[in-house]
Design an enzyme around this catalytic site. Structure first.
Site, PDB file in Angstrom:
ATOM      1  N   ASP A   1       0.878  -1.174   0.000  1.00  0.00           N
ATOM      2  CA  ASP A   1       0.000   0.000   0.000  1.00  0.00           C
ATOM      3  C   ASP A   1       0.911   1.219   0.000  1.00  0.00           C
ATOM      4  O   ASP A   1       2.132   1.084   0.118  1.00  0.00           O
ATOM      5  CB  ASP A   1      -0.919  -0.030   1.229  1.00  0.00           C
TER       6      ASP A   1
ATOM      7  N   LEU B   1       6.110   4.941  -0.432  1.00  0.00           N
ATOM      8  CA  LEU B   1       7.165   3.978  -0.108  1.00  0.00           C
ATOM      9  C   LEU B   1       8.169   3.827  -1.239  1.00  0.00           C
ATOM     10  O   LEU B   1       9.378   3.720  -0.994  1.00  0.00           O
ATOM     11  CB  LEU B   1       6.546   2.629   0.249  1.00  0.00           C
TER      12      LEU B   1
END
Length: 216
Positions: free
Chosen positions: A67, A72
């Site tokens: 996610d 990220l």
């Protein structure tokens, strides 16, 4: 057919332990993987430090992003990762977000095929512009005695026929390589079979020699 590249998986818990491996075999491999365990143990500094030491090598952050794909992946690419992984169960928009960021950094995204996935998903990844997948026999499956089989080979061939560059990993031993002969494998990943060998340097060289013999 080009030669498959060799990647070492650094699933160490600390940088000190990872350096023990890279000092020996970094120049023997094509790709240095900051494994998921090392990513968790040391954070993205592991990516930054290894890329600084080995700027001429592809450095992969095996973040297995599930996610927050843009956030990220940006953290990994800003730490100078070349490639990052997204887990196969992630929403397609997570993969798309990671790929958008990868393009900003001239990097790439791999879909990590750990656990359940479908061919419908695989087509969605291709349609989204994803070009790499990692066919993964899980660590826990290996521990349970699950060996490479015809179903694995068939799936890898099908992924390749779809246009994916396929990386193969999961307790890969030297004697497993002939199973994949004739398939345009992009990368083979070896972790413990190199790291834990009596001579990691010779183990890496044996992998490279075998790859050259089978795909040369």
């Amino acid at each position: 057919m080009s030669l498959p590249m060799l990647q070492v998986a650094l699933d160490n818990q600390t940088m000190d332990s990872a350096y023990e491996t890279t000092r020996l075999i970094a120049e023997e491999v094509d790709i240095i993987e900051v494994g998921t365990i090392l990513c968790v143990g040391e954070g993205v500094r592991a990516v930054r430090d290894l890329k600084a030491l080995y700027p001429h090598k592809i450095v992969l952050a095996d973040a297995k992003i599930a996610d927050a794909g843009k956030i990220l992946s940006r953290m990994c690419f800003e730490a100078n990762a070349d490639w990052v992984t997204v887990i196969c169960c992630a929403d397609i928009n997570t993969a798309k977000g990671a790929l958008d960021v990868a393009k900003e950094f001239n990097g790439d995204v791999q879909i990590e095929l750990t656990g359940y996935w479908t061919w419908e998903q695989a087509q969605q990844w291709r349609d989204a512009g994803i070009g790499q997948v990692v066919y993964h026999r899980s660590r826990d499956a290996q521990a349970a005695g699950v060996a490479w089989g015809e179903a694995d080979i068939t799936a890898i061939k099908r992924l390749s026929d779809m246009g994916f560059k396929v990386t193969v990993t999961g307790g890969l031993a030297l004697e497993d390589l002939p199973l994949f002969k004739g398939i345009p494998i992009h990368v083979f990943i070896a972790g413990r079979s190199i790291r834990d060998a009596a001579s990691p340097v010779e183990a890496a060289r044996q992998f490279k020699r075998s790859i050259a013999e089978l795909w040369g």
